[in-house]
Design an enzyme around this catalytic site. Structure first.
Site, PDB file in Angstrom:
ATOM      1  N   ASP A   1       0.867  -1.186   0.000  1.00 55.01           N
ATOM      2  CA  ASP A   1       0.000   0.000   0.000  1.00 55.01           C
ATOM      3  C   ASP A   1       0.903   1.236   0.000  1.00 55.01           C
ATOM      4  OD1 ASP A   1      -2.861  -0.921   0.398  1.00 55.01           O
ATOM      5  OD2 ASP A   1      -1.914  -1.943   2.090  1.00 55.01           O
TER       6      ASP A   1
ATOM      7  N   LYS B   1      -9.366   1.179  -5.330  1.00 61.00           N
ATOM      8  CA  LYS B   1     -10.079   0.783  -4.113  1.00 61.00           C
ATOM      9  C   LYS B   1     -10.898   1.956  -3.580  1.00 61.00           C
ATOM     10  CE  LYS B   1      -5.954   1.663  -1.277  1.00 61.00           C
ATOM     11  NZ  LYS B   1      -4.881   1.058  -0.468  1.00 61.00           N
ATOM     12  N   HIS B   2     -11.965   1.719  -2.737  1.00 57.36           N
ATOM     13  CA  HIS B   2     -12.464   0.459  -2.214  1.00 57.36           C
ATOM     14  C   HIS B   2     -13.888   0.329  -2.707  1.00 57.36           C
ATOM     15  CE1 HIS B   2      -9.492   2.096   0.695  1.00 57.36           C
ATOM     16  NE2 HIS B   2      -9.160   0.834   0.947  1.00 57.36           N
TER      17      HIS B   2
ATOM     18  N   ARG C   1      -7.114  10.570   2.218  1.00 55.45           N
ATOM     19  CA  ARG C   1      -6.705   9.504   1.306  1.00 55.45           C
ATOM     20  C   ARG C   1      -7.478   9.629  -0.009  1.00 55.45           C
ATOM     21  NH1 ARG C   1      -7.570   3.974   4.333  1.00 55.45           N
ATOM     22  NH2 ARG C   1      -6.541   3.144   2.458  1.00 55.45           N
TER      23      ARG C   1
ATOM     24  N   ARG D   1       4.721   3.172   2.878  1.00 52.60           N
ATOM     25  CA  ARG D   1       5.519   2.057   3.402  1.00 52.60           C
ATOM     26  C   ARG D   1       7.012   2.193   3.115  1.00 52.60           C
ATOM     27  NH1 ARG D   1       1.036   1.157   6.099  1.00 52.60           N
ATOM     28  NH2 ARG D   1      -0.570  -0.086   5.045  1.00 52.60           N
TER      29      ARG D   1
ATOM     30  N   HIS E   1     -11.382  -1.655   9.544  1.00 49.20           N
ATOM     31  CA  HIS E   1     -10.316  -2.411  10.200  1.00 49.20           C
ATOM     32  C   HIS E   1     -10.784  -2.898  11.577  1.00 49.20           C
ATOM     33  CE1 HIS E   1      -7.991  -0.011   7.269  1.00 49.20           C
ATOM     34  NE2 HIS E   1      -7.153  -1.038   7.281  1.00 49.20           N
TER      35      HIS E   1
ATOM     36  N   ASP F   1     -10.536  -6.816   0.268  1.00 49.16           N
ATOM     37  CA  ASP F   1      -9.729  -6.171   1.299  1.00 49.16           C
ATOM     38  C   ASP F   1      -9.313  -7.278   2.277  1.00 49.16           C
ATOM     39  OD1 ASP F   1      -8.421  -4.195   2.709  1.00 49.16           O
ATOM     40  OD2 ASP F   1     -10.152  -2.855   2.803  1.00 49.16           O
TER      41      ASP F   1
END
Length: 449
Positions: free
Chosen positions: A164, A263-264, A233, A172, A276, A348
């Site tokens: 991601d 996404k999503h 985002r 990351r 999450h 996901d």
């Protein structure tokens, strides 16, 4: 003594030579005619042997010309069938290898451990995802990625190495790599050219470590200011803006040989719960979704997007019993049929709270495949990857899922891998210094607008 002329005798003396002459001429003409006929027959026979084939048994005996015969040969020769390299590869895979392609798993730590090796060898997983806890230095991360590719060489299909890397708070990459601001920051410029460059820079970032898949761009429309998981985002609250900049970013990623995953779907922008942690619910009708959330995804499908990630969000007015990621209505009827999408569908993370708190993993695995998903993402647990593998294999043996249904998904996956010419031989690449310079210059342009 005087002799008298005898007219009868004289006449005989004259007639006999003439008669013999005429007979000779007649014989000569007859002989020439026979020779000519013989030569003609011989020539015709010779021509048949060298130029014209004998007439077929069921013909009237007439001879065809060379041109007609060639035409007949062409008409009688069956056309060569075009080979399908994807189908050829699929036909060579065992059931274990096919099921493995449908699993994209997480790994533990910052180096390849024995459990990860066993997962690659035994479950033959088709992809790996890295999170922040898998990343160290740029050199260390690249070494880790490469060790996974090397371990996968015993399998017949190259492996997805995914991450991601969105920019902003979802990043990351190690500190040595210059940061890229959020979609929201870029969205404020309303500049599609800057968004496309963003995609190129994100792709170059992850290529430095050897990744080949980026779970970006985010195509959620940020329509709920209280949304705890999307926020900046997203490129913004306008479907038109998100579509335009999102597609531009997607093209930027593609241009560098990185596979984008939008996404999503069908939209996470109007949720007030973080999936999450638990299962979000969006009480919108199909008409309402079509007027906002679905617009960017329809644009992506029109641009032949390679892969779509489906959210763990419940849309009770479409399917009251299953979240989108497990829903035949949302994946099958809408994304596949109404959107006419035949690319790769990825769930996901199935270990997220939205699923883990409401479903058993084996039940979720079967449901999402039956709904139309191709790749099941499961992170943070080797045991979870094994559970999904064993569940799908057992489901095929029992007939709960047909092997032809597995083949549909694996065909899509192999098509994507072949189209990007993925190879486990591919190494990390890029110039860190030049990339950082380009990111800094690009950030100045973003800040100036």
């Amino acid at each position: 003594m005087y002799l008298r002329n005898d007219p009868i005798r004289s006449k005989r003396k004259f007639s006999l030579p003439i008669l013999f002459l005429l007979i000779g001429i007649l014989l000569l003409l007859t002989a020439c005619g026979q020779a000519s006929k013989s030569d003609s027959t011989a020539n015709s026979s010779a021509g048949s042997n060298t130029e014209q084939p004998a007439a077929p048994d069921d013909s009237d005996g007439s001879l065809t010309t060379g041109e007609e015969e060639n035409s007949n040969e062409q008409n009688n020769t069956p056309p060569e069938e075009e080979t399908d390299p994807v189908q050829e590869q699929l036909d060579q895979l065992t059931l274990d290898e096919k099921i493995g392609q449908m699993i994209l798993a997480g790994v533990q730590g910052t180096a390849l451990d024995e459990q990860a090796k066993q997962m690659i060898v035994n479950q033959k997983v088709g992809g790996i995802i890295f999170y922040a806890n898998n990343v160290t230095t740029l050199q260390g991360t690249a070494k880790f990625v490469q060790s996974i590719k090397e371990e996968n060489r015993s399998n017949p299909v190259p492996i997805f190495m995914s991450v991601d890397q969105e920019g902003g708070k979802v990043s990351r990459m190690p500190e040595a790599v210059e940061s890229i601001p959020s979609n929201g920051k870029v969205g404020a410029t309303k500049d599609a050219e800057l968004a496309e460059t963003m995609g190129e820079l994100l792709a170059r970032q992850i290529k430095l470590a050897g990744f080949n898949v980026d779970f970006a761009p985010v195509l959620d429309v940020n329509s709920n200011p209280n949304n705890p998981v999307i926020g900046d985002r997203s490129f913004g609250s306008s479907a038109e803006l998100v579509s335009r900049l999102g597609i531009a970013e997607m093209k930027g990623l593609r241009s560098q040989g990185i596979i984008p995953v939008v996404k999503h779907f069908p939209g996470h922008g109007d949720t007030s719960v973080d999936s999450h942690l638990d299962l979000p619910v969006v009480n919108k009708t199909e008409k309402q979704l079509a007027e906002l959330e679905w617009i960017p995804f329809q644009a992506a499908v029109k641009e032949q997007v390679e892969a779509v990630m489906v959210a763990h969000t419940l849309f009770p007015k479409l399917d009251p019993d299953h979240p989108a990621s497990l829903s035949k209505v949302i994946i099958g009827e809408h994304l596949r049929d109404k959107f006419n999408y035949d690319g790769v569908v990825i769930t996901d993370d199935l270990s997220m709270g939205a699923i883990a708190k409401n479903y058993k993993l084996n039940e979720a695995a079967i449901a999402t495949v039956q709904a139309g998903s191709d790749i099941l993402l499961v992170a943070h647990s080797y045991e979870s990857a094994k559970t999904i593998f064993d569940t799908l294999k057992d489901a095929v043996k029992k007939g709960t899922i047909t092997e032809s249904r597995i083949d549909e998904s694996v065909y899509r996956i192999l098509t994507l891998k072949q189209s990007y010419k993925l190879s486990d031989e591919q190494q990390a690449s890029g110039d860190l210094k030049q990339l950082n310079t380009d990111i800094v210059e690009w950030r100045k342009r973003v800040n100036a607008e």
